[in-house]
Design a protein around this motif. Sequence first.
Motif, PDB file in Angstrom:
ATOM      1  N   TYR A  66       5.541  -3.022   0.147  1.00 57.94           N
ATOM      2  CA  TYR A  66       5.727  -1.750  -0.537  1.00 57.94           C
ATOM      3  C   TYR A  66       4.376  -1.202  -0.994  1.00 57.94           C
ATOM      4  O   TYR A  66       3.431  -1.960  -1.247  1.00 57.94           O
ATOM      5  N   THR A  67       4.312   0.108  -1.106  1.00 59.08           N
ATOM      6  CA  THR A  67       3.117   0.772  -1.631  1.00 59.08           C
ATOM      7  C   THR A  67       3.510   1.583  -2.856  1.00 59.08           C
ATOM      8  O   THR A  67       4.546   2.252  -2.868  1.00 59.08           O
ATOM      9  N   ILE A  68       2.675   1.543  -3.885  1.00 63.95           N
ATOM     10  CA  ILE A  68       2.957   2.286  -5.119  1.00 63.95           C
ATOM     11  C   ILE A  68       2.808   3.782  -4.874  1.00 63.95           C
ATOM     12  O   ILE A  68       1.827   4.238  -4.286  1.00 63.95           O
ATOM     13  N   VAL A  69       3.801   4.530  -5.332  1.00 62.86           N
ATOM     14  CA  VAL A  69       3.724   5.986  -5.296  1.00 62.86           C
ATOM     15  C   VAL A  69       3.384   6.499  -6.695  1.00 62.86           C
ATOM     16  O   VAL A  69       2.463   7.283  -6.881  1.00 62.86           O
ATOM     17  N   VAL A  70       4.137   6.046  -7.686  1.00 59.99           N
ATOM     18  CA  VAL A  70       3.917   6.430  -9.078  1.00 59.99           C
ATOM     19  C   VAL A  70       4.052   5.189  -9.952  1.00 59.99           C
ATOM     20  O   VAL A  70       4.994   4.414  -9.785  1.00 59.99           O
ATOM     21  N   GLY A  71       3.094   4.999 -10.869  1.00 65.83           N
ATOM     22  CA  GLY A  71       3.194   3.903 -11.829  1.00 65.83           C
ATOM     23  C   GLY A  71       2.173   2.806 -11.651  1.00 65.83           C
ATOM     24  O   GLY A  71       2.438   1.643 -11.963  1.00 65.83           O
TER      25      GLY A  71
END
Length: 280
Positions: A66-71
Amino acid sequence: MGNNDEQPLPINDDETVQNIAIKDIKANPYQPRKTFDEQRLEDLAGSIKNHGILQPVVLRKTIVGYTIVVGERRFRAAQMAGLDQIPAIVKTLTDEEMMELAIIENLQREDLNAIEEAEGYRKLMDDLNLTQQQVAKRLSKSRPYIANMLRLLHLPISIANMIKDGRLSGAHGRTLLTVKDDYQMKRIAQQAVKEAWSVRYLEQYVNEHFGKKNETNSKNQATVKPKFIKQQERQLKEQYGSNVTIATRNKKGQITFEFTSEEEFKRLIHQLNEKYHRDL
């Protein structure tokens, strides 16, 4: 609470919060913010230990995790707090959408200074090929506001750094831009910092030494401008988001629109052409 200081994406009722292993999560490659205050991260990690993560992060599924989008702050603080998993919502997003959301999240930081804000608007325009009007619409701001913030990027680096570290405000910077000459601008900025000038005092100083003086020496400035001329200048400035000067002499006049970049020039021409065709 400490871990609620980031502005999250809206969560729809049909979006499920999942617990995702931290080891499977990677940072957002489009994150414009490269440095994070260690002390504030430690404070947030302490809050997470005591209260948990109240607002899930937003992720995008990739081939290998997974890749962080927000946070990202919450993610980093969760790592510091020793968590193995983190609550998250997984969204399907394009690279362009990821880039836009990362920049917008960065623009919503509470500790954002005026230069960083202007750089965020410029990055949205450059990376996503947006106009000032499109950026304004996406962020629910006026186009003149965006234009005025972008003007700060024309300041000398030394003055931009003064704004970044809080010695001057964005309003100080916009006032200094009217000086035009970089050497004088830097000299005045240093004096303003040293003597803790307010924005109002700086405006008075600049007008006294560079405004009225220039007007006195100008061949076009024979008398004080009538009130209705000043009103028209203000109205045009609000309408077109650019400084406008109206000069009159010997029953003739001149209207001058100021622009500080090729992009602003093209925008002004576009607006003037649109106005002309509407009036036909």
